[in-house]
Motif scaffolding. Structure first.
Motif, PDB file in Angstrom:
ATOM      1  N   LYS A  47      10.435   8.015   1.428  1.00 10.32           N
ATOM      2  CA  LYS A  47      10.858   8.426   2.817  1.00 10.32           C
ATOM      3  C   LYS A  47       9.826   9.299   3.545  1.00 10.32           C
ATOM      4  O   LYS A  47       9.607   9.372   4.526  1.00 10.32           O
ATOM      5  CB  LYS A  47      12.220   9.015   2.706  1.00 10.32           C
ATOM      6  N   ASN A  48       9.129  10.167   2.696  1.00  9.26           N
ATOM      7  CA  ASN A  48       8.339  11.141   3.457  1.00  9.26           C
ATOM      8  C   ASN A  48       7.057  10.403   3.822  1.00  9.26           C
ATOM      9  O   ASN A  48       6.401  10.838   4.925  1.00  9.26           O
ATOM     10  CB  ASN A  48       7.724  12.360   2.340  1.00  9.26           C
ATOM     11  N   ILE A  49       6.605   9.382   3.171  1.00 12.57           N
ATOM     12  CA  ILE A  49       5.543   8.398   3.694  1.00 12.57           C
ATOM     13  C   ILE A  49       5.892   7.943   4.965  1.00 12.57           C
ATOM     14  O   ILE A  49       5.227   8.002   6.094  1.00 12.57           O
ATOM     15  CB  ILE A  49       5.081   7.344   2.722  1.00 12.57           C
ATOM     16  N   ARG A  50       7.022   7.154   4.989  1.00 13.66           N
ATOM     17  CA  ARG A  50       7.650   6.691   6.277  1.00 13.66           C
ATOM     18  C   ARG A  50       7.598   7.658   7.392  1.00 13.66           C
ATOM     19  O   ARG A  50       7.307   7.509   8.626  1.00 13.66           O
ATOM     20  CB  ARG A  50       9.035   5.890   6.052  1.00 13.66           C
TER      21      ARG A  50
ATOM     22  N   LYS B 187       2.857  -4.728   5.961  1.00 13.68           N
ATOM     23  CA  LYS B 187       3.879  -5.587   5.634  1.00 13.68           C
ATOM     24  C   LYS B 187       4.910  -5.003   4.815  1.00 13.68           C
ATOM     25  O   LYS B 187       6.108  -5.316   4.932  1.00 13.68           O
ATOM     26  CB  LYS B 187       3.316  -6.685   4.567  1.00 13.68           C
ATOM     27  N   HIS B 188       4.813  -3.873   4.310  1.00  8.12           N
ATOM     28  CA  HIS B 188       5.795  -3.099   3.314  1.00  8.12           C
ATOM     29  C   HIS B 188       6.084  -2.045   3.778  1.00  8.12           C
ATOM     30  O   HIS B 188       6.701  -1.088   2.940  1.00  8.12           O
ATOM     31  CB  HIS B 188       4.919  -3.118   1.851  1.00  8.12           C
ATOM     32  N   LEU B 189       5.772  -1.368   4.595  1.00  6.97           N
ATOM     33  CA  LEU B 189       6.003  -0.228   5.192  1.00  6.97           C
ATOM     34  C   LEU B 189       7.480   0.339   5.303  1.00  6.97           C
ATOM     35  O   LEU B 189       7.951   1.245   4.707  1.00  6.97           O
ATOM     36  CB  LEU B 189       5.302   0.217   6.931  1.00  6.97           C
ATOM     37  N   ASN B 190       8.317  -0.682   5.813  1.00  8.03           N
ATOM     38  CA  ASN B 190       9.771  -0.313   5.760  1.00  8.03           C
ATOM     39  C   ASN B 190      10.510  -1.107   4.617  1.00  8.03           C
ATOM     40  O   ASN B 190      11.878  -0.964   4.738  1.00  8.03           O
ATOM     41  CB  ASN B 190      10.422  -1.171   6.896  1.00  8.03           C
ATOM     42  N   ASP B 191       9.779  -1.126   3.431  1.00  9.53           N
ATOM     43  CA  ASP B 191      10.350  -1.561   2.109  1.00  9.53           C
ATOM     44  C   ASP B 191      11.064  -0.372   1.556  1.00  9.53           C
ATOM     45  O   ASP B 191      10.891   0.675   1.902  1.00  9.53           O
ATOM     46  CB  ASP B 191       9.424  -2.183   1.263  1.00  9.53           C
TER      47      ASP B 191
ATOM     48  N   ALA C 277       0.979  -1.168  -0.049  1.00 11.88           N
ATOM     49  CA  ALA C 277      -0.177  -0.203  -0.026  1.00 11.88           C
ATOM     50  C   ALA C 277       0.750   1.234   0.046  1.00 11.88           C
ATOM     51  O   ALA C 277       0.379   2.286  -0.123  1.00 11.88           O
ATOM     52  CB  ALA C 277      -1.124   0.090   1.315  1.00 11.88           C
ATOM     53  N   PHE C 278       2.279   1.100   0.363  1.00 16.89           N
ATOM     54  CA  PHE C 278       3.079   2.423   0.409  1.00 16.89           C
ATOM     55  C   PHE C 278       3.614   2.818  -0.851  1.00 16.89           C
ATOM     56  O   PHE C 278       4.232   3.845  -0.810  1.00 16.89           O
ATOM     57  CB  PHE C 278       3.908   2.149   1.883  1.00 16.89           C
ATOM     58  N   ALA C 279       3.886   2.030  -1.755  1.00 14.97           N
ATOM     59  CA  ALA C 279       4.687   2.417  -2.886  1.00 14.97           C
ATOM     60  C   ALA C 279       4.025   3.312  -3.750  1.00 14.97           C
ATOM     61  O   ALA C 279       2.752   3.736  -3.620  1.00 14.97           O
ATOM     62  CB  ALA C 279       4.919   1.165  -3.871  1.00 14.97           C
ATOM     63  N   LYS C 280       4.612   4.125  -4.616  1.00 20.27           N
ATOM     64  CA  LYS C 280       4.125   5.080  -5.404  1.00 20.27           C
ATOM     65  C   LYS C 280       2.935   4.710  -6.255  1.00 20.27           C
ATOM     66  O   LYS C 280       2.072   5.419  -6.603  1.00 20.27           O
ATOM     67  CB  LYS C 280       5.244   5.733  -6.038  1.00 20.27           C
ATOM     68  N   THR C 281       3.206   3.460  -6.668  1.00 18.10           N
ATOM     69  CA  THR C 281       2.332   2.529  -7.661  1.00 18.10           C
ATOM     70  C   THR C 281       0.933   2.232  -6.907  1.00 18.10           C
ATOM     71  O   THR C 281       0.040   1.739  -7.501  1.00 18.10           O
ATOM     72  CB  THR C 281       3.116   1.608  -8.331  1.00 18.10           C
ATOM     73  N   SER C 282       0.888   2.465  -5.732  1.00 15.74           N
ATOM     74  CA  SER C 282      -0.310   2.071  -4.717  1.00 15.74           C
ATOM     75  C   SER C 282      -1.668   2.907  -5.474  1.00 15.74           C
ATOM     76  O   SER C 282      -1.333   3.870  -5.631  1.00 15.74           O
ATOM     77  CB  SER C 282       0.024   2.218  -3.051  1.00 15.74           C
TER      78      SER C 282
ATOM     79  N   LYS D   6      -0.797   8.917   1.575  1.00 17.93           N
ATOM     80  CA  LYS D   6      -0.711  10.154   2.157  1.00 17.93           C
ATOM     81  C   LYS D   6      -1.735  10.865   2.780  1.00 17.93           C
ATOM     82  O   LYS D   6      -1.698  11.234   4.067  1.00 17.93           O
ATOM     83  CB  LYS D   6       0.192  11.047   1.518  1.00 17.93           C
ATOM     84  N   ALA D   7      -2.634  10.811   1.911  1.00 18.70           N
ATOM     85  CA  ALA D   7      -3.917  11.459   2.370  1.00 18.70           C
ATOM     86  C   ALA D   7      -4.726  10.631   3.550  1.00 18.70           C
ATOM     87  O   ALA D   7      -5.295  11.317   4.402  1.00 18.70           O
ATOM     88  CB  ALA D   7      -4.894  11.643   1.237  1.00 18.70           C
ATOM     89  N   SER D   8      -4.441   9.318   3.264  1.00 17.81           N
ATOM     90  CA  SER D   8      -5.083   8.540   4.427  1.00 17.81           C
ATOM     91  C   SER D   8      -4.608   8.711   5.843  1.00 17.81           C
ATOM     92  O   SER D   8      -5.246   8.700   6.792  1.00 17.81           O
ATOM     93  CB  SER D   8      -4.880   6.959   4.082  1.00 17.81           C
TER      94      SER D   8
END
Length: 324
Positions: free
Chosen positions: A317-320, A308-312, A272-277, A282-284
């Motif tokens: 970096k701005n999302i993390r 599962k993928h937050l730290n991928d 869910a966190f990748a740019k292609t999601s 970010k809005a969520s």
């Protein structure tokens, strides 16, 4: 997906005429929904009782502490045992209810994801089933939050298992114990997770995608991302949120949004966190952080610790940083 995002943002003149309000408060099943709806309703009807039991779960920490501090005092050992056994029966009920939810989830997912309809058409035409799916996610996050903040659950069950082994070696007749070794092993695995019900539903959703090879994975992930975006939109847009009859529905939408993001993150190959999601993550996160301080800490923690993928490396970096 681009058309759907335009619809969600109401940026197109035609899209502005489309009603995307999901009636989480009053949706009633249409005839095509009835079969699955009634099956799921039979399980969800017990949700309030389960939550009430869990909310009132006080544990047997005092009795256990006395027994451990005085190992040679058989009277105190028996007091602790008598206190723990009925509590373990409650823990068994919680686990069995989780299994019931796990069993009906694939039927809901199939109804909401299979066929030729788009995700938005599924959600609009099957509002009662969408509401039930949302209710399961809402229950799941409340259940896990209560479990995670109650250390007595893990302590009680650990004490029960240790003491049961000793009593069996001593050939003590424990006819009041209704948990078999096999059941105790399964329960132990379940309660070992900080958020056991989210883990159960995530595994069930992944299994659903894996076993339904004739159903493209996009059908499921697009349904999940659409629901997440719709829940966020309904809380952000005052024209939509003003239609809620209860203030509690706002928190309901936020819990559902987080639950769907977590499921999506476990099922989608890049999460869910990748740019292609397809989820505007970010809005969520922003809509969660805009809530009153302390009101959604559990939801933010769920995103931090159960995804599962937050730290991928693919997570910007701005999302993390938003979840630090």
């Amino acid at each position: 997906m681009g058309n759907l995002l335009r619809l969600l943002n109401r940026e197109e003149s035609e899209a502005g005429k489309v009603d995307i309000f999901l009636d989480f408060e009053n949706a009633e099943p249409t005839e095509p929904e009835k079969l699955v709806y009634d099956i799921v309703r039979g399980v969800l009807d017990d949700a309030p009782r389960i939550l009430e039991l869990l909310e009132n779960y006080t544990g047997a920490s005092a009795e256990i502490r006395q027994a451990i501090s005085n190992p040679s005092d058989e009277a105190l050992q028996e007091v602790a045992w008598k206190a723990v056994v009925p509590l373990v029966d409650q823990l068994k009920q919680f686990y069995e209810y989780a299994c019931e939810l796990e069993a009906v989830l694939p039927q809901l997912l199939h109804a909401l994801c299979a066929g030729n309809m788009t995700p938005i058409e599924h959600l609009e035409r099957q509002q009662a089933l969408a509401k039930q799916f949302a209710e399961i996610l809402h229950f799941t996050l409340k259940f896990d939050d209560l479990k995670m903040t109650n250390p007595n659950i893990q302590n009680d069950f650990s004490y029960f298992r240790r003491t049961l082994s000793r009593r069996k070696m001593a050939n003590t007749d424990d006819t009041e114990v209704v948990v078999s070794n096999e059941m105790a092993n399964r329960m132990s695995l379940f309660y070992a997770y900080p958020t056991p019900l989210l883990k159960t539903l995530s595994d069930a959703t992944t299994k659903f995608v894996t076993e339904n090879k004739n159903l493209p994975i996009e059908n499921t992930t697009d349904c999940l991302s659409t629901l997440a975006n719709l829940c966020r939109t309904m809380t952000e847009n005052p024209d939509i949120s003003s239609r809620f009859e209860s203030e509690e529905t706002l928190l309901f939408c936020l819990r559902v949004m987080v639950g769907v993001i977590i499921l999506y993150d476990h099922v989608h190959p890049v999460g869910a966190f990748a740019k292609t999601s397809n989820i505007d993550i970010k809005a969520s996160i922003k809509v969660l952080k805009d809530q009153p301080i302390g009101s959604v800490d559990g939801l933010l923690n769920a995103l931090r610790y159960t995804t599962k993928h937050l730290n991928d490396e693919t997570t910007p970096k701005n999302i993390r940083a938003l979840l630090v």
